[in-house]
Design a protein around this motif. Sequence first.
Motif, PDB file in Angstrom:
ATOM      1  N   ALA A   1      57.057  21.070 -50.334  1.00 38.12           N
ATOM      2  CA  ALA A   1      58.097  20.212 -51.169  1.00 38.12           C
ATOM      3  C   ALA A   1      58.753  19.497 -50.533  1.00 38.12           C
TER       4      ALA A   1
ATOM      5  N   VAL B   1      51.438  20.717 -56.500  1.00 38.31           N
ATOM      6  CA  VAL B   1      52.253  21.205 -57.141  1.00 38.31           C
ATOM      7  C   VAL B   1      51.831  21.707 -58.611  1.00 38.31           C
TER       8      VAL B   1
ATOM      9  N   ILE C   1      58.905  25.567 -58.315  1.00 39.16           N
ATOM     10  CA  ILE C   1      58.358  25.163 -56.801  1.00 39.16           C
ATOM     11  C   ILE C   1      58.509  26.620 -55.827  1.00 39.16           C
TER      12      ILE C   1
END
Length: 284
Positions: free
Chosen positions: A243, A207, A235
Amino acid sequence: MKEAIKKSEVLIEALPHIKKFFEKTIVIKYGGSAVDERGLDPAILEDIMFMNYAGMRPVVVHGGGPYISKMMKASGVEPRFIGGRRYTDEKSLAIIERALATINGKIVSALKRMGASAFGMSGGENGLIRVKKMKGDADLGYVGKVTAVDTTVLKRLIRDNIIPVIYPLGRGRDRHLYNVNADDVASEIAVALKAEKFVLLTNVRGVLRDRSDEASLYNTLKAGLAEKLIKRGVINGGMIPKASSCINAIKGGVKKAHILDAGVPHALLLEIFTDKGIGTEVVR
């Protein structure tokens, strides 16, 4: 001599991690762009072997999106995606099952050639992955959402030091087979097995605060902040389901989740057996 000393330092750094994770279950999601027409990455399989010989209990869940699309086109079926998910009718499902079974066989055979005991299986077998039809704004066909995981067979394999290698299909209450997102299947299996770690191999470093700057990598990310980053759009795209699967694993009791770039040689070993790691670890 210097090179030998460096090697010994690496082993010493790995020792506390080997001790900490001895006999612990590590669920590894391997697939998507990491399993494509170039074939399997031997470095990833070597990492899984190393973990197994070091006393860990790896469980492998794989996908195979690019290979599935290739097989569909070869069969005269144009792949369709709705909201990032593959539309799956009866004909598509048969191709998907064939493609995933082919990849599964290759992974199992490769691990066996390396000296491991491995066993391949579909999530649709033995009631392993139970699902319900996924509902949304559009009908996705035979696409399922995981409702339960039966770990009976997996625990038996783990106990006997056999590496389970699973592909992401599930069975509905209607007894029909459903296509299921591999990230979701791996995350739910990690929760059901009370895994120590859930590792998601992908094609990005992890990320990033800024997608254009790899130096902006989050080395550690709290699950709550990850949820906020999804809402803020930091994100986004294909990283959202990855995620989300990590967040789901952490909320379900898995101690740590990791997002790694499968393109980095020996990414698994570098993340698990070194102090700093190379990807993003998601924690409570």
